[in-house]
Design an enzyme around this catalytic site. Structure first.
Site, PDB file in Angstrom:
ATOM      1  CE  LYS A  67      -7.877   1.029   2.725  1.00 50.82           C
ATOM      2  NZ  LYS A  67      -6.649   1.324   3.514  1.00 50.82           N
ATOM      3  CD  GLU A  86      -2.853   0.936   2.509  1.00 52.56           C
ATOM      4  OE1 GLU A  86      -3.951   1.514   2.482  1.00 52.56           O
ATOM      5  OE2 GLU A  86      -2.481   0.239   3.474  1.00 52.56           O
ATOM      6  CB  CYS A 140      -5.006  -1.977   3.666  1.00 51.77           C
ATOM      7  SG  CYS A 140      -4.350  -2.075   5.363  1.00 51.77           S
TER       8      CYS A 140
END
Length: 280
Positions: free
Chosen positions: A118, A44, A155
């Site tokens: 994300k 990330e 994540c």
């Protein structure tokens, strides 16, 4: 298209500046290509520190356009050089004041295939991401690449099963999950959730974590990156929990069809019974 795909991932320690961080990942990619890897993914916001340990406007400086910013441009050149598909997560600026936590997906010839933003943005001690990022708005794309159909989650997304399923329904064979997760309350979930997602959705998962401590907080990123297969088993040993590492593994995509026929989870889905999942 080859049945067995040699895939790679990199877990890295923050070097202190973007130039050396990007250069280090370029060298890892060249090493992976020399070992026969055809696809590689990075952690990330791989070209920056995990600045979300604090809430400070100075960290907007890490953001850049996608795909025309300097890092993704270099990754496109790297893909052409190595002949590898590259998943490159960065801090994206769309326009002043509009930022996303994004992963660019680049084909083996350097073509920019698209990006994933994300969806799930945490706002927790040491993970103050809502200060920086808007929630993703591009859905759950699955990209047709030189090695097969590749998807991305990032994540915190891994805690929400709906995104994993969207990628499976989109035909993903390999899903990269670049992360920045630290020792503590949720560490035991690292080896639990992603193999479970691989089983539930019958594809391979590449779980990538940072490693080490960084200057902006006391998060101790514990590495242990790995590949999980559609049976939920790790493909080889995981990476170190203390050191930077390149992981290269052979993934047999024939196992996807085998598992889907044997366990038949997709056949037995009941989307007509799940309407409550999207009720406001």
């Amino acid at each position: 298209m080859a049945t067995v795909v040699r895939a790679a991932l990199v877990q890295a320690s923050w070097t202190g500046d973007t130039e050396s961080m990007v250069a280090g990942h370029e060298e890892h990619a060249r090493r992976a290509a020399a070992q026969g890897a055809r696809v590689i993914g990075f952690q990330e916001v791989f070209n920056a520190p995990y600045f979300c340990q604090v809430q400070e406007p100075e960290h907007y400086r890490w953001a850049e356009p996608v795909p025309d910013g300097p890092t993704v441009t270099r990754m496109r050149e790297l893909a052409r050089e190595t002949g590898m598909v590259i998943v490159a997560p960065v801090f994206e600026i769309e326009q002043p004041g509009v930022y996303y936590n994004t992963a660019a997906v680049i084909d083996a010839d350097g073509t920019f295939l698209g990006k994933y933003r994300k969806h799930h943005i945490p706002q927790l001690r040491g993970f103050w991401e809502k200060f920086y990022f808007r929630p993703g708005n591009l859905g759950w794309p699955v990209f047709d690449t030189a090695v097969g159909r590749v998807g991305v989650t990032i994540c915190y997304d891994r805690h929400f099963p709906e995104g994993w399923r969207e990628l499976g329904l989109g035909g993903a064979q390999l899903v990269y999950n670049p992360s920045a997760t630290a020792r503590g309350l949720s560490a035991h979930l690292w080896r639990l959730e992603q193999p479970a997602a691989a089983v539930a959705n019958a594809y391979f998962v590449a779980a990538i974590n940072r490693v080490g401590m960084e200057r902006y907080g006391d998060n101790d990123f514990y590495g242990t990156s790995y590949f999980a297969d559609p049976r939920g088993q790790l493909v080889g040993a995981p990476a170190s929990d203390t050191a930077e590492e390149l992981l290269v593994r052979d993934l047999d995509f024939d196992l996807i069809d085998e598992v889907r026929q044997q366990w038949a989870f997709y056949r037995d889905r009941r989307p007509d019974a799940y309407t409550g999942l999207v009720r406001p």
